[in-house]
Design a protein around this motif. Structure first.
Motif, short mmCIF file in Angstrom:
data_model
loop_
_atom_site.label_atom_id
_atom_site.label_comp_id
_atom_site.label_asym_id
_atom_site.label_seq_id
_atom_site.Cartn_x
_atom_site.Cartn_y
_atom_site.Cartn_z
N VAL A 136 -94.01 2.05 -23.10
CA VAL A 136 -92.79 2.62 -22.18
C VAL A 136 -93.23 3.88 -21.37
O VAL A 136 -93.84 4.76 -21.71
CB VAL A 136 -91.57 2.73 -23.03
CG1 VAL A 136 -90.58 3.47 -21.99
CG2 VAL A 136 -90.95 1.64 -23.57
N GLN A 137 -93.36 3.66 -19.98
CA GLN A 137 -93.46 4.79 -19.07
C GLN A 137 -92.03 5.69 -19.21
O GLN A 137 -90.99 5.47 -19.06
CB GLN A 137 -93.73 4.55 -17.81
CG GLN A 137 -94.98 3.77 -17.63
CD GLN A 137 -95.52 3.29 -16.28
OE1 GLN A 137 -94.62 3.75 -15.22
NE2 GLN A 137 -96.45 2.40 -16.05
N ARG A 138 -92.49 7.06 -19.25
CA ARG A 138 -91.44 8.14 -19.48
C ARG A 138 -91.72 9.43 -18.57
O ARG A 138 -92.85 9.46 -18.62
CB ARG A 138 -90.83 8.33 -20.96
CG ARG A 138 -92.09 8.70 -21.47
CD ARG A 138 -91.78 8.60 -23.04
NE ARG A 138 -92.75 8.75 -23.99
CZ ARG A 138 -93.46 7.63 -24.50
NH1 ARG A 138 -93.11 6.80 -24.08
NH2 ARG A 138 -94.43 7.93 -25.30
N ARG A 139 -90.80 10.10 -18.18
CA ARG A 139 -90.99 11.32 -17.83
C ARG A 139 -90.64 12.35 -18.87
O ARG A 139 -89.59 12.26 -19.52
CB ARG A 139 -89.93 11.63 -16.56
CG ARG A 139 -90.24 10.72 -15.31
CD ARG A 139 -89.18 11.16 -14.30
NE ARG A 139 -87.90 10.32 -14.54
CZ ARG A 139 -86.73 10.68 -14.43
NH1 ARG A 139 -86.46 11.89 -13.89
NH2 ARG A 139 -85.62 9.73 -14.80
#
Length: 101
Positions: A32-35
């Motif tokens: 999962v890509q996250r900031r």
């Protein structure tokens, strides 16, 4: 599952092996890509050393309930010292309701 808005972020179907849920959580959390810093919440069934270590390695914040029923917990002071841990695991509201009576 994204907690704040209860949105499904990712899902997988796996065979029931007894370890598939934990293995899949680790894979999904990595994918999962996250900031910024991500977090993972889970009930006390996920309080296992290998699982906790695998999620700490990429720098995730853990909100995993402690399993204190007759064994040492993998959730230590590093995790429990944060106010968010207490809030996400219901400890704050439980403490208030038990002292209110």
């Amino acid at each position: 599952m994204e907690n704040r808005h209860e949105l499904v972020v990712a899902a997988r179907v796996t065979p029931a092996t007894g370890a598939a849920e934990r293995e899949t959580v680790v894979r999904l959390a990595a994918a999962v890509q996250r900031r910024g810093r991500g977090s993972v919440g889970a009930n006390k069934a996920y309080d296992a050393r290998e699982f906790v270590a695998a999620l700490r390695a990429p720098g995730l914040t853990l909100h995993i309930a402690q399993n204190t029923s007759g064994r040492a917990s993998a959730i230590d002071g590093r995790t429990m010292r944060h106010p968010g841990y207490e809030i996400s695991n219901g400890s704050a509201s439980e403490s208030r309701s038990s002292s209110a009576g």
